[in-house]
Each structure stands twice: as structure tokens, then as C-alpha cells.
Scaffold this active site. Structure first.
Site, short mmCIF file in Angstrom:
data_model
loop_
_atom_site.label_atom_id
_atom_site.label_comp_id
_atom_site.label_asym_id
_atom_site.label_seq_id
_atom_site.Cartn_x
_atom_site.Cartn_y
_atom_site.Cartn_z
CB VAL A 216 -1.24 0.10 1.25
CG1 VAL A 216 -1.72 -0.72 1.23
CG2 VAL A 216 -0.17 -0.05 2.79
N GLY A 217 1.86 1.37 -0.72
CA GLY A 217 3.08 2.21 -0.03
C GLY A 217 3.38 2.39 1.49
CB THR B 12 9.17 1.70 1.28
OG1 THR B 12 8.69 0.44 2.51
CG2 THR B 12 9.97 2.42 1.63
CB THR B 13 6.60 5.41 -1.16
OG1 THR B 13 7.03 4.74 -1.74
CG2 THR B 13 6.33 6.92 -1.75
CG ASP C 197 8.94 -4.76 5.43
OD1 ASP C 197 9.24 -6.58 5.36
OD2 ASP C 197 8.39 -4.53 4.70
CG ASN D 224 -0.06 6.40 -0.70
OD1 ASN D 224 0.17 7.43 -0.51
ND2 ASN D 224 0.90 5.09 0.63
#
Length: 349
Positions: free
Chosen positions: A29-30, A32-33, A57, A269
Site C-alpha cells: 500500500v506504499g 516505505t514511500t 521489514d 495512497n
């Protein structure tokens, strides 16, 4: 409610007291971003302070996000001198733990040593436990108050890029679990020591182990206090506007509340914002219709949360420059009519 919370993380970015920010959610789902974007904005908004971004992670992505190799030791981000990153490696931590166990004595028949080797190799969730112990080291060395000793590292905030939901919940449950386990282990230590001696265990090795456990217990108690203090710790949930992601987000929030952990921000996101496309494709319109349905449910369910809506991009978000451009929408709501060029014109890495 009498007021609506800002659909941004501006309040979180500006908060002076936060020491720990956890970012988590369902896989893909994003996370890390989002965690990288939060770290970048913190570094940009507070150039005089130091920040640390840690990946817990096992499938590390920070190196990919920043286009720079990171490891188990904190390393400065190129282009942001006040931001450092590191990726915790449970396998390396396991190897270090086994080496430390061997230092107590070299007797292969020592039942205590055999027990420790069996435990480190077979306990469910050992990855999370080892990751947690690595995090403990940094928390122990983190300066929280002005009265703390000067030899502590003074990161203003440490951000955690966590594993998918199940791993993260086990990780966050560890302080309470370890606290109970170590307490019981201490109660047994008076009886366990003589018993181990009768079985051939080294007395000095046992004393060292119990001393180590006492130290760990004190650290765990301190962490438990800090993680449940909303002035010091918060959790940012990340999801996409789909049923399964929404369901898992709600489950995670309920779990976090049971741990007494502060959570009041949700980042959504990959939103299409197809209403503002001049010539939208049928598939985009259909998908945006579905996204809006779940966005409406989130708005109703989480009216007392900061609900941050982030756009789907035309390419991957990699490198500091792209993260700077994307992360601005965490503190300023994305406007598809004004900001579309920013998200469709990212630099290729």
C-alpha cells in the site's frame, strides 16, 4: 464533531515532542514511500535537527526508495545531511546473539547453552523479537529529555518503516509480552540457577545471563512507557481505498488502541482523482468511483483522524528529489487541477 481535522500530516511534522513515529499497513500500500516521505519532510522542515529512518521489514525497500545502499548501521542520506537510514537485518542479529551465547562458555553439553540455541532457532516471531532488540539499542541511546547524558545521540525523531500488519502488531506487542515473560523468568531465577548448576551449567554464565535479562527488562519497561505516551509516540496507518485494505486498517487501529498506542493519522495512497481528467479512460472512471465509495466510508468512520489523500503517480517514487516533490502533499492537500504536473513529471531513476 464540532470541527474537522486537517487532511494533512502538518501537525505531526511540526510537533516538538514526538520521538517515535511508526508507519504501517497492509503489504503493497506504499508504507516505505510514506515513511520515507515523512522522514524527508521532517528533515526539510527542521534543518537544524537530526532524524533517523529505520526499516524493520525483512524485505527492505529503503535502499530502493532513496537509490542508495543502506545496512544495519545508520548512514546519512545523500542530499539530506540531517537524515540517516538503516535497515535492521534479523539474520545478522540472530548470528550475533548465537555468538554472544557461545561466549558464556565453550561446553557443548551445557544445558543452558543448548536451551538458548533451541530457543533462538525455533521461537515463533523470533524475527520480530530480534528486530525489537536492535531497536532497543537505539532507544537506549536516544536522548529524550534535556537532563539525559550528553553521550546519547540526539535524534529529534526516529521513524520506523514497519513490516506488513501481522508482523508489526507482533512487534509492537513485544514490550508487554517480554515484560511479563522476563518478570516470570526473574521469579524462577532463584530456583533455576541451582537446578542448572546441578545439571552441569556454569555458574558464572548463568549470573551473566540473568544480569543481561535484568538489563533487558529495565529497557523494555522504559520502551513500554514511551510507546504508550502520545506526546512521544504515534502510529501512522497507510492504506489504499479498497475493501481489504480498509478492513485491515480498522483491525490494526483496534489492536493499536488495545496497546494504548496513539494513532490519529491515516494516509490513503494511489488515488486516481479521475473527476478532473479531461479525457479519462473508462477503467480509470470505474476505479475512481470505487475508490470514492471507500473514501466516503473512511471519512465517516475516521472523522476524528487526519485523513491524508495521496495521488497515484505516473512512475515510481525513487530518489531524494522525487520524494521531496511527492512528500509535499503530506503537509499541503493535493489539488489535481493545480498539482497534476508535479506528479506526472517525476525524474526517472
Amino acid at each position: 464533531m464540532d470541527f474537522e481535522l486537517e487532511p494533512t500530516l502538518e501537525e505531526l511534522i511540526k510537533q516538538d515532542t514526538l520521538k517515535w513515529i511508526f508507519v504501517g499497513g497492509k503489504g503493497g500500500v506504499g508504507k516505505t514511500t510514506t515513511s520515507s516521505s515523512i522522514a524527508v519532510q521532517l528533515a526539510l522542515q527542521h534543518p537544524e535537527d537530526e532524524f533517523l529512518l529505520i526499516s524493520t521489514d525483512p524485505a527492505h525497500n529503503l535502499s530502493d526508495a532513496f537509490c542508495q545502499k543502506f545496512g544495519k548501521d545508520a548512514r546519512k542520506v545523500e542530499g539530506l545531511s540531517n537524515l540517516s537510514c538503516m535497515e535492521i537485518d534479523p539474520e545478522a542479529a540472530m548470528s550475533d546473539l548465537q555468538q554472544q551465547a557461545q561466549q558464556y562458555n565453550n561446553d557443548p553439553n551445557d544445558p543452558l547453552k543448548s536451551m538458548m540455541n533451541d530457543m533462538t532457532g525455533s521461537i515463533p516471531g523470533i524475527d520480530e523479537a530480534l528486530s525489537f532488540m536492535e531497536v532497543l539499542k537505539h532507544i537506549k541511546n536516544q536522548k529524550v529529555t534535556e537532563s539525559d547524558t550528553k553521550d546519547k545521540v540526539s535524534y529529534r525523531t526516529i521513524i520506523f518503516d514497519t513490516a506488513p500488519t501481522g508482523h508489526t502488531l507482533r512487534f509492537l506487542q513485544l514490550p508487554t509480552t517480554l515484560q511479563k515473560l522476563l518478570g516470570k523468568f526473574q521469579q524462577l531465577s532463584g530456583k533455576l540457577g541451582p537446578m542448572m548448576s546441578m545439571l552441569g551449567g556454569g555458574a558464572q554464565g548463568q549470573q551473566d545471563m540473568f544480569a543481561k535479562l535484568n538489563e533487558v527488562q529495565k529497557n523494555v519497561e522504559e520502551v513500554n512507557e514511551q510507546f504508550t505516551n502520545p506526546d512521544l509516540t504515534t502510529f501512522v496507518c497507510v492504506c489504499i481505498s479498497e475493501f481489504l485494505s480498509l478492513y485491515e486498517t480498522e483491525r490494526m487501529i483496534q489492536e493499536l488502541m488495545s496497546y494504548k498506542m496513539d494513532v490519529n493519522s491515516i494516509v490513503v495512497n494511489q488515488l486516481l482523482f479521475a473527476d478532473d481528467d479531461e479525457n479519462p479512460c473508462k477503467r480509470c472512471v470505474a476505479r475512481w468511483k470505487m475508490q470514492k465509495k471507500y473514501l466516503d466510508q473512511m471519512a465517516e468512520l475516521y472523522e476524528d483522524y487526519h485523513l491524508v489523500k495521496m495521488p497515484l503517480l505516473g512512475s515510481e517514487i525513487r530518489g531524494v528529489d522525487n520524494l521531496k516533490r511527492f512528500s509535499q502533499f503530506l503537509i499541503k492537500p493535493y489539488d489535481p487541477k493545480v498539482d497534476r504536473a508535479i506528479i506526472t513529471d517525476l525524474k526517472e531513476q
